[in-house]
Design a protein around this motif. Sequence first.
Motif, short mmCIF file in Angstrom:
data_model
loop_
_atom_site.label_atom_id
_atom_site.label_comp_id
_atom_site.label_asym_id
_atom_site.label_seq_id
_atom_site.Cartn_x
_atom_site.Cartn_y
_atom_site.Cartn_z
N LEU A 7 -14.59 -8.68 -3.60
CA LEU A 7 -14.92 -7.39 -4.20
C LEU A 7 -13.67 -6.68 -4.72
O LEU A 7 -13.70 -6.07 -5.79
N ALA A 8 -12.57 -6.77 -3.98
CA ALA A 8 -11.33 -6.15 -4.43
C ALA A 8 -10.81 -6.83 -5.69
O ALA A 8 -10.30 -6.17 -6.61
N SER A 9 -10.95 -8.15 -5.78
CA SER A 9 -10.54 -8.88 -6.98
C SER A 9 -11.37 -8.45 -8.18
O SER A 9 -10.84 -8.22 -9.28
N VAL A 10 -12.67 -8.36 -7.99
CA VAL A 10 -13.56 -7.91 -9.07
C VAL A 10 -13.22 -6.49 -9.48
O VAL A 10 -13.17 -6.16 -10.67
N ALA A 11 -12.96 -5.63 -8.49
CA ALA A 11 -12.62 -4.24 -8.79
C ALA A 11 -11.30 -4.16 -9.57
O ALA A 11 -11.18 -3.38 -10.52
N ALA A 12 -10.33 -4.98 -9.21
CA ALA A 12 -9.04 -4.98 -9.92
C ALA A 12 -9.23 -5.39 -11.38
O ALA A 12 -8.71 -4.73 -12.28
N VAL A 13 -9.97 -6.45 -11.60
CA VAL A 13 -10.20 -6.91 -12.98
C VAL A 13 -11.03 -5.88 -13.75
O VAL A 13 -10.75 -5.58 -14.92
N PRO A 54 -1.92 -7.41 -25.21
CA PRO A 54 -2.96 -8.12 -24.44
C PRO A 54 -2.39 -8.87 -23.23
O PRO A 54 -3.03 -8.93 -22.18
N TYR A 55 -1.18 -9.41 -23.36
CA TYR A 55 -0.55 -10.09 -22.22
C TYR A 55 -0.24 -9.11 -21.10
O TYR A 55 -0.27 -9.47 -19.92
N ASN A 56 0.04 -7.87 -21.45
CA ASN A 56 0.26 -6.84 -20.44
C ASN A 56 -1.01 -6.65 -19.60
O ASN A 56 -0.94 -6.58 -18.37
N PHE A 57 -2.15 -6.57 -20.25
CA PHE A 57 -3.41 -6.40 -19.53
C PHE A 57 -3.74 -7.63 -18.69
O PHE A 57 -4.21 -7.51 -17.55
N ALA A 61 -4.14 -7.72 -14.58
CA ALA A 61 -5.33 -8.26 -13.89
C ALA A 61 -4.93 -9.36 -12.91
O ALA A 61 -5.45 -9.42 -11.79
N VAL A 62 -4.02 -10.22 -13.31
CA VAL A 62 -3.57 -11.30 -12.43
C VAL A 62 -2.91 -10.73 -11.18
O VAL A 62 -3.18 -11.17 -10.07
N VAL A 63 -2.06 -9.74 -11.35
CA VAL A 63 -1.41 -9.10 -10.20
C VAL A 63 -2.45 -8.45 -9.30
O VAL A 63 -2.36 -8.54 -8.07
N GLY A 64 -3.46 -7.83 -9.88
CA GLY A 64 -4.51 -7.22 -9.07
C GLY A 64 -5.24 -8.24 -8.23
O GLY A 64 -5.53 -8.01 -7.05
N VAL A 65 -5.55 -9.40 -8.81
CA VAL A 65 -6.23 -10.46 -8.05
C VAL A 65 -5.31 -11.01 -6.97
O VAL A 65 -5.73 -11.25 -5.84
N ILE A 66 -4.03 -11.20 -7.29
CA ILE A 66 -3.09 -11.70 -6.28
C ILE A 66 -2.96 -10.72 -5.12
O ILE A 66 -2.98 -11.12 -3.95
N VAL A 76 -4.18 -3.53 -0.38
CA VAL A 76 -5.21 -3.68 -1.42
C VAL A 76 -5.81 -2.32 -1.75
O VAL A 76 -5.94 -1.95 -2.92
N GLY A 77 -6.16 -1.56 -0.73
CA GLY A 77 -6.73 -0.23 -0.96
C GLY A 77 -5.76 0.68 -1.68
O GLY A 77 -6.14 1.42 -2.58
N ALA A 78 -4.48 0.63 -1.28
CA ALA A 78 -3.47 1.48 -1.93
C ALA A 78 -3.30 1.09 -3.39
O ALA A 78 -3.21 1.95 -4.27
N TRP A 79 -3.25 -0.21 -3.68
CA TRP A 79 -3.06 -0.66 -5.06
C TRP A 79 -4.23 -0.20 -5.93
O TRP A 79 -4.03 0.32 -7.02
N LEU A 80 -5.44 -0.39 -5.44
CA LEU A 80 -6.61 0.02 -6.22
C LEU A 80 -6.66 1.54 -6.38
O LEU A 80 -6.99 2.04 -7.45
N ALA A 81 -6.29 2.27 -5.34
CA ALA A 81 -6.32 3.73 -5.43
C ALA A 81 -5.28 4.25 -6.41
O ALA A 81 -5.57 5.12 -7.24
N VAL A 82 -4.08 3.70 -6.36
CA VAL A 82 -3.02 4.14 -7.27
C VAL A 82 -3.38 3.77 -8.70
O VAL A 82 -3.26 4.58 -9.62
#
Length: 92
Positions: A7-13, A54-57, A61-66, A76-82
Amino acid sequence: MTTWRVLASVAAVALVVVYAVGSGVWVSANPGWYAGLARPTWQPPDIVFGLIWPYNFIALAVVGVIVAQRGSPGLVGAWLAVFHERFSGLTQ
């Protein structure tokens, strides 16, 4: 793999997709403001931004999934919140 990590991976993407779409809407709302700025002589040509952005995006997304897959629940919560807080008001 636990459910919260998926769910966190999906939310990040999803946040990156919303950010990408929102930034396109935001920039196209008033395209003349950027053209009117005094730009430095060392600024790359406009085509460079079109090629690299586009490579920036994708990297974001890759960093969010990692982070979602390897980080602790707090990280994970802090990254998504920020990320959400930083870009949620982009289209307002």
